[in-house]
Design an enzyme around this catalytic site. Structure first.
Site, PDB file in Angstrom:
ATOM      1  N   ASP A  69       4.624   1.154   1.242  1.00  0.00           N
ATOM      2  CA  ASP A  69       4.071  -0.179   1.426  1.00  0.00           C
ATOM      3  C   ASP A  69       5.211  -1.171   1.549  1.00  0.00           C
ATOM      4  OD1 ASP A  69       1.381   0.602   1.320  1.00  0.00           O
ATOM      5  OD2 ASP A  69       1.306   0.416  -0.859  1.00  0.00           O
ATOM      6  N   ASP A  75      -2.876   0.176   6.099  1.00  0.00           N
ATOM      7  CA  ASP A  75      -3.845  -0.472   5.212  1.00  0.00           C
ATOM      8  C   ASP A  75      -4.576  -1.601   5.940  1.00  0.00           C
ATOM      9  OD1 ASP A  75      -2.965   1.167   3.121  1.00  0.00           O
ATOM     10  OD2 ASP A  75      -1.580  -0.353   2.347  1.00  0.00           O
TER      11      ASP A  75
END
Length: 161
Positions: free
Chosen positions: A114, A130
């Site tokens: 991330d 995401d």
């Protein structure tokens, strides 16, 4: 032809996700973070071994199994030609691409990379995959709510008319 194009878009979106993550590891991991817009947005390297917002941390195998099942169902739906091209179809394509992108990370690394860190609200760090999943899911929810309202109005008009 539509199925071929859908698979091509899935491959391209998944490739974009993996290319971005490659550069995040190469360029961002050594420094940890980089502010893009002060007080608004920064890139922060995070290894997420959980699900969205860190839920189910350390349960990568559960996440992988659930993701594979969801991906198989969604792929079957779009490849079966039972759903026409439109908003739902495009949402499914985006969700599949995002799911595959994160699944590749889980299989290859045991965690998801991330890097998008929104600063003006307390939020979790996330990635391009995401975004594909979340936008697709919210659009599906919005579409379904719209359809429920539309059908309800139609029933009322038939009863009153």
């Amino acid at each position: 032809m539509l199925q071929f194009l859908s698979v091509l878009v899935i491959v391209l979106l998944t490739a974009a996700d993996q290319i971005i993550k490659y550069f995040v590891v190469a360029d961002l991991k050594p420094i940890g973070e980089k502010v893009l817009i002060p007080g608004v947005l920064r890139l922060s390297y995070v290894e997420n071994d959980g699900a969205m917002m860190g839920m189910l941390g350390g349960k990568a195998s559960i996440m992988m199994i659930a993701t594979v099942i969801i991906l198989i169902v969604l792929l079957a739906v779009i490849l079966s030609k039972k759903i026409k091209f439109g908003l739902l179809y495009c949402c499914f394509v985006g969700i599949i691409a995002g799911g595959i992108g994160n699944l590749i990370d889980r299989f290859r690394l045991g965690y998801v990379i991330d890097y998008i860190d929104v600063l003006f609200v307390k939020f979790y760090v996330f990635n391009f995959a995401d975004c594909l999943i979340t936008v697709g899911a919210f659009l599906i929810i919005g579409y379904e709510v719209y359809e429920i309202i539309r059908e309800s109005k139609s029933k009322k008009e038939k009863q009153n008319g």
